[in-house]
Design an enzyme around this catalytic site. Structure first.
Site, PDB file in Angstrom:
ATOM      1  N   HIS A  96       4.348   1.835  -7.999  1.00 28.49           N
ATOM      2  CA  HIS A  96       3.348   0.759  -7.924  1.00 28.49           C
ATOM      3  C   HIS A  96       2.424   0.801  -9.155  1.00 28.49           C
ATOM      4  O   HIS A  96       2.044  -0.239  -9.701  1.00 28.49           O
ATOM      5  CB  HIS A  96       2.480   0.913  -6.670  1.00 28.49           C
ATOM      6  N   GLY A 118       0.800  -1.219   0.000  1.00 34.14           N
ATOM      7  CA  GLY A 118       0.000   0.000   0.000  1.00 34.14           C
ATOM      8  C   GLY A 118       0.831   1.266   0.000  1.00 34.14           C
ATOM      9  O   GLY A 118       2.020   1.233  -0.319  1.00 34.14           O
ATOM     10  N   ARG A 163       8.840   4.802   1.759  1.00 40.38           N
ATOM     11  CA  ARG A 163       9.631   5.263   2.910  1.00 40.38           C
ATOM     12  C   ARG A 163      10.233   6.649   2.671  1.00 40.38           C
ATOM     13  O   ARG A 163      10.745   7.251   3.623  1.00 40.38           O
ATOM     14  CB  ARG A 163      10.721   4.252   3.254  1.00 40.38           C
TER      15      ARG A 163
END
Ligand code: PAF
Length: 282
Positions: free
Chosen positions: A37, A31, A189
């Site tokens: 992604h 997620g 991150r």
């Protein structure tokens, strides 16, 4: 796009698609989706008629003191992005759905050797957690093909080995790393970085490019190149975990005749652990 949280609901839909003779591509994620992604979803759409995406923050792959609790969770935004990207099904299981006997009772998948080097040295058990959850997700989704980012190059190599060693009927597709304008590899991150750290972070990619340049000019003293890059990282304000020049196929140390290489690095910047890599064909 359909969203399901249980394995039984997932299986009903998968069985229907299978009966209709459809191919299924799978994109496993944790997620907090970004363009990297969405590039995986776009590639998955090219490869199969149906695209399943999972969002599951897998506790098994986080070590003690790592960022499991802090890991960014953005379910509403993620679902909107996946809808727009053309995913057919979002599988969003709870932890108890994936590990019904708790984490102490898990049957693990171990990919020895390759899991214990590089990132595996400073994150013991990490790749065992990744291999275990991906094997379980493959059994749940039963995809023909699964897409993973090259940004996590060691993970991609571990999963290729797992699929080969366990004869899993899933093709593993690596997808090129998406980067910000200044070269920083996209990562969930990156959101941990302060404004000042964010300005420093692209140095990681710049230094990898420097190593690639020296290799292209004929340098072959791997250890010297690695040490020099680690010193450059430290001088730029990052704390290097490792810089390694490895064979792209299996992450073994290259011999002078090897041409398909990957330069991998991990470094800390404040509380954030950054990883990146650069594939190079000499
Ligand atoms: O790359 C990730 O996001 C995770 O490691 C993965 C493959 C989804 C397994 O939890």
């Amino acid at each position: 796009m359909q969203t399901v949280e249980t394995i039984s609901e997932l299986r009903v839909q998968i069985a229907e698609w299978r009966r209709a003779g459809e191919r299924i591509a799978f994109v496993p994620t944790m997620g907090n989706l970004h363009e990297g992604h969405l590039a995986l979803v776009a590639r998955a759409r090219e490869l199969a008629g149906r695209v399943v995406v999972s969002i599951f923050v897998n506790p098994l792959q986080f070590g003690q003191g790592e960022d499991l609790d802090a890991y960014p969770r953005t379910p509403i935004e993620d679902a909107e992005k996946l809808q727009q990207a053309g995913a057919d099904l979002l599988f969003r299981p709870q932890v108890a759905e994936v590990y019904p006997r708790g984490q102490a009772g898990v049957t693990y998948v171990e990919v020895p050797g390759i899991s214990d080097i590089l990132c595996g040295t400073s994150r013991p058990g990490h790749f065992r957690g990744v291999a275990t959850v991906v094997a379980k997700l493959f059994n749940m989704v039963q995809p023909d093909v699964a897409c993973f980012g090259e940004k996590d190059y060691q993970q991609l190599t571990v999963l290729r080995r797992m699929v080969s060693d366990l004869n899993m009927p899933v093709a593993i597709m690596g997808v090129a790393t998406r980067r910000e304008g200044d070269g920083l590899a996209m990562s969930s991150r990156n959101g941990y970085l302060s404004a000042e750290e964010r300005r420093t972070a692209p140095q990681l990619y710049r230094i990898l490019q420097g190593v690639a340049g020296r290799l292209r000019c004929g340098a072959r003293e791997w250890a010297v190149l690695e040490q020099q890059a680690a010193e450059e990282l430290a001088a730029a304000g990052l704390s290097p975990d490792y810089v390694a020049i490895r064979r792209a196929a299996d992450l073994e140390r290259p011999s002078t005749g090897d041409s398909a290489l990957v330069i991998l690095a991990a470094a800390r910047l404040g509380r954030t652990r950054l990883i990146d890599n650069l594939l190079i064909n000499l």
